[in-house]
Design a protein around this motif. Sequence first.
Motif, PDB file in Angstrom:
ATOM      1  N   ASN A   1       0.826  -1.209   0.000  1.00 45.30           N
ATOM      2  CA  ASN A   1       0.000   0.000   0.000  1.00 45.30           C
ATOM      3  C   ASN A   1       0.860   1.258   0.000  1.00 45.30           C
ATOM      4  O   ASN A   1       1.969   1.277   0.531  1.00 45.30           O
ATOM      5  CB  ASN A   1      -0.910   0.038   1.238  1.00 45.30           C
ATOM      6  CG  ASN A   1      -2.032  -0.972   1.129  1.00 45.30           C
ATOM      7  OD1 ASN A   1      -2.022  -1.991   1.807  1.00 45.30           O
ATOM      8  ND2 ASN A   1      -2.990  -0.729   0.263  1.00 45.30           N
ATOM      9  N   PHE A   2       0.270   2.291  -0.575  1.00 49.60           N
ATOM     10  CA  PHE A   2       0.900   3.615  -0.619  1.00 49.60           C
ATOM     11  C   PHE A   2      -0.183   4.605  -0.236  1.00 49.60           C
ATOM     12  O   PHE A   2      -1.273   4.579  -0.817  1.00 49.60           O
ATOM     13  CB  PHE A   2       1.414   3.852  -2.047  1.00 49.60           C
ATOM     14  CG  PHE A   2       1.806   5.268  -2.354  1.00 49.60           C
ATOM     15  CD1 PHE A   2       2.815   5.909  -1.637  1.00 49.60           C
ATOM     16  CD2 PHE A   2       1.182   5.968  -3.393  1.00 49.60           C
ATOM     17  CE1 PHE A   2       3.176   7.223  -1.940  1.00 49.60           C
ATOM     18  CE2 PHE A   2       1.541   7.263  -3.702  1.00 49.60           C
ATOM     19  CZ  PHE A   2       2.546   7.896  -2.978  1.00 49.60           C
TER      20      PHE A   2
ATOM     21  N   ARG B   1       3.213  14.341   2.923  1.00 46.88           N
ATOM     22  CA  ARG B   1       4.129  13.214   3.105  1.00 46.88           C
ATOM     23  C   ARG B   1       3.451  11.938   2.588  1.00 46.88           C
ATOM     24  O   ARG B   1       2.397  11.998   1.966  1.00 46.88           O
ATOM     25  CB  ARG B   1       4.500  13.078   4.582  1.00 46.88           C
ATOM     26  CG  ARG B   1       5.271  14.307   5.084  1.00 46.88           C
ATOM     27  CD  ARG B   1       5.840  14.087   6.461  1.00 46.88           C
ATOM     28  NE  ARG B   1       4.818  14.074   7.490  1.00 46.88           N
ATOM     29  CZ  ARG B   1       5.020  13.594   8.726  1.00 46.88           C
ATOM     30  NH1 ARG B   1       6.183  13.069   9.059  1.00 46.88           N
ATOM     31  NH2 ARG B   1       4.059  13.639   9.630  1.00 46.88           N
ATOM     32  N   TYR B   2       4.034  10.809   2.863  1.00 43.38           N
ATOM     33  CA  TYR B   2       3.413   9.546   2.429  1.00 43.38           C
ATOM     34  C   TYR B   2       3.879   8.400   3.306  1.00 43.38           C
ATOM     35  O   TYR B   2       4.901   8.498   3.993  1.00 43.38           O
ATOM     36  CB  TYR B   2       3.737   9.244   0.952  1.00 43.38           C
ATOM     37  CG  TYR B   2       5.194   8.977   0.690  1.00 43.38           C
ATOM     38  CD1 TYR B   2       5.741   7.708   0.848  1.00 43.38           C
ATOM     39  CD2 TYR B   2       6.045  10.010   0.301  1.00 43.38           C
ATOM     40  CE1 TYR B   2       7.084   7.470   0.634  1.00 43.38           C
ATOM     41  CE2 TYR B   2       7.399   9.788   0.084  1.00 43.38           C
ATOM     42  CZ  TYR B   2       7.912   8.523   0.254  1.00 43.38           C
ATOM     43  OH  TYR B   2       9.257   8.284   0.059  1.00 43.38           O
ATOM     44  N   LEU B   3       3.091   7.307   3.252  1.00 42.42           N
ATOM     45  CA  LEU B   3       3.447   6.076   3.969  1.00 42.42           C
ATOM     46  C   LEU B   3       3.426   4.924   2.966  1.00 42.42           C
ATOM     47  O   LEU B   3       2.464   4.789   2.203  1.00 42.42           O
ATOM     48  CB  LEU B   3       2.413   5.809   5.072  1.00 42.42           C
ATOM     49  CG  LEU B   3       2.512   4.460   5.800  1.00 42.42           C
ATOM     50  CD1 LEU B   3       3.794   4.380   6.635  1.00 42.42           C
ATOM     51  CD2 LEU B   3       1.289   4.250   6.702  1.00 42.42           C
TER      52      LEU B   3
ATOM     53  N   THR C   1       2.706   0.326  -8.169  1.00 40.57           N
ATOM     54  CA  THR C   1       2.157  -1.041  -8.208  1.00 40.57           C
ATOM     55  C   THR C   1       1.302  -1.345  -6.974  1.00 40.57           C
ATOM     56  O   THR C   1       0.727  -2.424  -6.866  1.00 40.57           O
ATOM     57  CB  THR C   1       3.284  -2.107  -8.269  1.00 40.57           C
ATOM     58  OG1 THR C   1       3.913  -2.190  -6.977  1.00 40.57           O
ATOM     59  CG2 THR C   1       4.334  -1.782  -9.318  1.00 40.57           C
ATOM     60  N   ALA C   2       1.249  -0.419  -6.038  1.00 35.55           N
ATOM     61  CA  ALA C   2       0.593  -0.663  -4.745  1.00 35.55           C
ATOM     62  C   ALA C   2      -0.905  -0.385  -4.802  1.00 35.55           C
ATOM     63  O   ALA C   2      -1.402   0.208  -5.763  1.00 35.55           O
ATOM     64  CB  ALA C   2       1.232   0.233  -3.684  1.00 35.55           C
TER      65      ALA C   2
ATOM     66  N   MET D   1      -6.859   3.316  -5.494  1.00 35.52           N
ATOM     67  CA  MET D   1      -6.503   3.185  -6.918  1.00 35.52           C
ATOM     68  C   MET D   1      -5.465   2.077  -7.073  1.00 35.52           C
ATOM     69  O   MET D   1      -4.505   2.000  -6.306  1.00 35.52           O
ATOM     70  CB  MET D   1      -5.923   4.501  -7.439  1.00 35.52           C
ATOM     71  CG  MET D   1      -5.423   4.393  -8.872  1.00 35.52           C
ATOM     72  SD  MET D   1      -5.177   5.990  -9.667  1.00 35.52           S
ATOM     73  CE  MET D   1      -3.836   6.650  -8.731  1.00 35.52           C
ATOM     74  N   LEU D   2      -5.712   1.243  -8.075  1.00 34.35           N
ATOM     75  CA  LEU D   2      -4.746   0.199  -8.407  1.00 34.35           C
ATOM     76  C   LEU D   2      -4.426   0.350  -9.896  1.00 34.35           C
ATOM     77  O   LEU D   2      -5.341   0.588 -10.689  1.00 34.35           O
ATOM     78  CB  LEU D   2      -5.386  -1.166  -8.159  1.00 34.35           C
ATOM     79  CG  LEU D   2      -4.487  -2.178  -7.497  1.00 34.35           C
ATOM     80  CD1 LEU D   2      -4.453  -1.897  -6.000  1.00 34.35           C
ATOM     81  CD2 LEU D   2      -5.007  -3.578  -7.728  1.00 34.35           C
ATOM     82  N   ILE D   3      -3.173   0.196 -10.254  1.00 36.35           N
ATOM     83  CA  ILE D   3      -2.790   0.356 -11.666  1.00 36.35           C
ATOM     84  C   ILE D   3      -2.217  -0.990 -12.121  1.00 36.35           C
ATOM     85  O   ILE D   3      -1.008  -1.200 -12.116  1.00 36.35           O
ATOM     86  CB  ILE D   3      -1.766   1.506 -11.827  1.00 36.35           C
ATOM     87  CG1 ILE D   3      -2.248   2.741 -11.060  1.00 36.35           C
ATOM     88  CG2 ILE D   3      -1.562   1.837 -13.305  1.00 36.35           C
ATOM     89  CD1 ILE D   3      -1.250   3.886 -11.005  1.00 36.35           C
ATOM     90  N   PRO D   4      -3.104  -1.945 -12.483  1.00 33.40           N
ATOM     91  CA  PRO D   4      -2.641  -3.313 -12.710  1.00 33.40           C
ATOM     92  C   PRO D   4      -1.693  -3.444 -13.908  1.00 33.40           C
ATOM     93  O   PRO D   4      -0.893  -4.378 -13.960  1.00 33.40           O
ATOM     94  CB  PRO D   4      -3.940  -4.102 -12.941  1.00 33.40           C
ATOM     95  CG  PRO D   4      -4.948  -3.091 -13.324  1.00 33.40           C
ATOM     96  CD  PRO D   4      -4.559  -1.814 -12.647  1.00 33.40           C
TER      97      PRO D   4
END
Length: 544
Positions: free
Chosen positions: A91-92, A99-101, A361-362, A393-396
């Motif tokens: 996950n992102f 910021r981000y995790l 990809t997360a 959102m997923l970017i398969p």
Amino acid sequence: MGNARSQCDALIIGAGHNGLVCAAYLAAAGLKVTVLERRSVVGGAAVTEEFHPGFRNSVAAYTVSLLNPKVIRDLELARHGLTIVERRLSNFLPTADGRYLCIGGDATGTEVAKFSARDAQRLTEYGLRLDRIADVLRALVLQTPPNVVRGDWRAALPQLLRAARAGERVRRLDLPLQRELLRLFAASAGDYLDGWFESDPIKAVYGFDGIVGNYASPYTPGSAYVLLHHVFGETNGRKGVWGHAIGGMGAITQAMAKSATARGVDIRVRSAVREVLLEQGRAVGAITDDGEAIRARAVVSNLNPKLLYGQLIDQAALSEEFRARIAQWRCGSGTFRMNVALSELPDFSCLPGKQLADHHTAGIILAPTLKYMEQAYFDARMGGWSRQPIVEMLIPSTLDDTLAPAGQHVASLFCQHVAPQLPGGESWDAHREHVADLMIDTVTRYAPNFRAAVLGRQIMSPLDLERTFGLIGGDIFHGALQLDQLFSSRPMLGHADYRGPLPGLYMCGSGTHPGGGVTGAPGHNAAREIIRDFRRRYHPSPAP
Ligand SMILES: Cc1cc2nc3c(=O)[nH]c(=O)nc-3n(C[C@H](O)[C@H](O)[C@H](O)COP(=O)(O)OP(=O)(O)OC[C@H]3O[C@@H](n4cnc5c(N)ncnc54)[C@H](O)[C@@H]3O)c2cc1C
């Protein structure tokens, strides 16, 4: 009514993944099986379709973990073309302050420590304990729940044994874990996570699982179970990990259909059932929309119980009490689903770059806090949809080059919360386009190039999900995953063993234990019960 032309042992209504799994097991036990599917493609909510010229994606379900390893093995899904790969990062989550995790892989501890050293220290313990509890669930997923039965001790004994076996699984946990299990069944995801962690981003990443398909605040009691429901799976043997099926979710159901067909199952698409055929209170077949009557020794429904008993059965054949319970079956997810064709990858302000990187990809969660998620629910309750929605959102196409032209991408947007039914009786058809714009804008707030990169889009409002797949109120699980609709109560006390009140009529869809998700478990379990009945009535054959 048409002529009684065809004859089979088991007639399955619906070729969702559970209908296909059930069909394959029944055929393996030597039964002659026919499957009738309303749509032109099999797979139900687990399908891949071209939604924009040159761009394909999973239309509804979009990520895999819950699919049971025994089902994968027994149906030889790998041999029939299924490959599942892991994401490079789980996950992102971009935060509100730029910021981000990132979660998944070796860096998780360091990532969480950016926000709280204490939370980073607690991660391992949290994972271990949740996994121990998920093990109990894993052990029960392929079991028929203890059923409430009437009759003498001979009827009650097998159910008592089942209850004792389930109880024994729980008893093997130490007392603190038993207390935690109880909490996970009854408490809210928010309260549960607040008890573990202090920083918002990690609570948001885990808390998202508590509102997936669950039209509720993360602080609604019972939402902790929905969180647990999303961790009992595995990807290629790695517990709790979510992955991607190459070719999209349709690759899973195409492999299932091949497996079933190889065992002799007759699958007919564009064959909607309009009525279950009853004779003297017993299900003996079904009548299709074009009037064909197909007779069978057993009729098996892959449909939401409300759809089966509310629309396909002569109401006079059901008791008033049963009809009332079905009418009260709670359905309705707060889900709005989109697929978008993209000219380029999203360039996140908090982690810039359009070149493919791990975070692309997360599972990208755009909902920074549990409070944000709660507000999204309140908004949807009041106004029909949240002004600041939750988007995963997923970017398969970052993991699978079969979905989009080279250099371009497809993204799944799994958006919550929207009201299953709009206030004031308004139709989703009048609002789907501007709610879709809102979802695109929400992503664009975090990745400014996103809106301009969208080449095409597919929209699935709750009404679209209902019309396309038969998911009432867009309910992704065929009925809410709440205590009174789980385990021995799914779909209701007395009918938790895949048998309904009418002899000859079985249920194999997500409205039965263990509920929704692409698991294959209801199909597997229903097949075992049906085979048991055939063995008793007709001839001996092994149960799965
Ligand atoms: C938007 C969305 C996202 C999701 N995301 C995920 C995910 O990422 N991962 C995951 O594991 N799960 C996910 N789920 C949940 C999961 O997809 C479903 O719980 C599961 O696919 C249901 O499978 P099923 O076989 O029980 O029923 P369904 O897939 O609903 O199949 C029922 C079938 O019956 C057919 N049918 C209906 N009426 C008739 C009739 N009268 N005659 C003949 N056929 C009929 C339907 O067309 C359908 O094919 C998602 C679901 C949705 C909707």
